[in-house]
Scaffold this active site. Structure first.
Site, PDB file in Angstrom:
ATOM      1  N   THR A   1      -4.701 -19.028  17.035  1.00  0.00           N
ATOM      2  CA  THR A   1      -4.527 -19.925  15.891  1.00  0.00           C
ATOM      3  C   THR A   1      -3.101 -20.476  15.852  1.00  0.00           C
ATOM      4  OG1 THR A   1      -6.189 -18.686  14.668  1.00  0.00           O
ATOM      5  CG2 THR A   1      -4.743 -20.110  13.377  1.00  0.00           C
TER       6      THR A   1
ATOM      7  N   CYS B   1      -2.277  -6.598  13.280  1.00  0.00           N
ATOM      8  CA  CYS B   1      -2.227  -5.823  12.034  1.00  0.00           C
ATOM      9  C   CYS B   1      -3.423  -4.897  11.906  1.00  0.00           C
ATOM     10  CB  CYS B   1      -2.212  -6.750  10.820  1.00  0.00           C
ATOM     11  SG  CYS B   1      -0.606  -7.420  10.448  1.00  0.00           S
TER      12      CYS B   1
END
Ligand SMILES: [Zn+2]
Lengths: 69, 259
Positions: free
Chosen positions: B133, B188
């Site tokens: 992204t 994450c």
């Protein structure tokens, strides 16, 4: 022998004079597709590693991309 | 656009800053910032920018709130679980910050919708959570000549840079620094991260954004790396890759235009 002393991520390292940044990374056993490189506070784009020689007292920083957020 | 008396009082602590002043506040109120990713970084940036008086915010995220988001995505509560992040964030901010026009796009940015989603944005904040992204956002911003402030955080590592090929062509773009063939090792969701670690990076990203809009020494052309364990910050000057597949032609166009 024409050896020069540099630092990679703060650790002393010895390379031959005129060795390229790319050769340095390979002898440092770093995957070329895993890091970005800063030399003396300046980013060196990956396409220039093969044609950029190491110089005495170079301070090289290697780090991966952080992509999370 | 000029400030009315009420706005002058409301934003007085910002306007008091000689670096910002009325000029900067007016610039904020005329700005349209698109935030891609309303996760850890994006929810905080959205709050700071709405509160600072940014005129329009477009919040883009196709993801839904999950309870595991709550320790770092402070705008969300357990009762928001399952709802779209961009919509929830926009609704909550709309209720508090009347000066800010909030637009929510409840979809993930992709090649097909990117130009439309970022249309009219004067600045893009890359708050996304994956490398693909980030490359796409960079590609669109370079193509459409929109500056971007890019932040990231995983584990105890954070990175921040600003790409602006108009003001700082010598700094290049995100792809000059991190070409798309680079392998990413940490995410994450698999590595873990603390709320304040993301908060530090989001605060710096929002601060850079405000400075960029108000044209205050914006450190564009510089990469900042923050280590949350040692608390050490490192700076490096960005360098454009002369053969960068993304910005090569764009910078060439600009040079040709000015000649
Ligand atoms: Zn580039």
């Amino acid at each position: 022998m024409n050896q020069i002393n540099i630092k990679v991520n703060g650790e002393p390292f010895t390379v031959s004079k005129d060795e390229s940044l790319e050769t340095l990374l390979l002898s440092y056993q770093v995957n070329l597709n895993s890091v970005a490189l800063v030399r003396g506070g300046q980013v060196v784009p990956k396409t220039l590693w093969a044609i950029t020689p190491c110089e005495a007292d170079d301070e090289i920083e290697l780090f991966g991309v952080v992509a999370g957020g | 656009m000029s400030l009315n008396d009420e706005q002058f009082i409301h934003y007085s602590r910002q306007i008091l800053l000689p670096e910002l002043g009325e000029y900067g506040q007016t610039a904020l109120m005329s700005a349209h910032v698109a935030i891609v990713g309303i996760g850890g970084l994006g929810n905080l940036c959205a709050q700071y920018l709405a509160a600072a008086g940014v005129g329009r915010l477009t919040l883009i995220d196709g993801d839904s709130v999950e309870v595991s988001n709550l320790p770092r995505q402070l705008i969300f509560a357990a009762r928001d679980s399952g709802k779209n992040k961009a919509k929830v964030c926009a609704d909550k901010l709309r209720a508090v910050y009347a000066d800010c026009d909030l637009i929510a796009a409840d979809c993930f940015i992709d090649n097909a919708n990117a130009s439309l989603l970022l249309k009219d944005a004067s600045l893009v904040l890359d708050c996304s959570d994956n490398f693909e992204t980030r490359q796409l956002i960079n590609l669109c911003c370079v193509r459409d000549s929109i500056p971007s402030v890019i932040a990231s955080a995983v584990h105890f590592s954070g990175q921040l840079l600003t790409v602006d090929l108009v003001r700082y062509p010598q700094g290049g773009c995100y792809h000059c620094l991190f070409p798309c063939e680079l392998k990413v090792s940490q995410r994450c969701s698999t590595t873990g991260v603390l709320g304040p670690m993301v908060g530090v990076m989001a605060s710096m990203q929002a601060l850079q954004a405000i400075k960029h809009i108000a044209k205050i020494t914006p450190n564009a052309g510089e990469l900042l790396r923050f280590d949350g364990l040692s608390m050490v910050t490192r700076h490096a000057t960005l360098a454009r890759d002369p053969s960068c597949a993304v910005c090569h032609t764009k910078v060439k166009e600009r040079t040709d235009e000015s000649n």
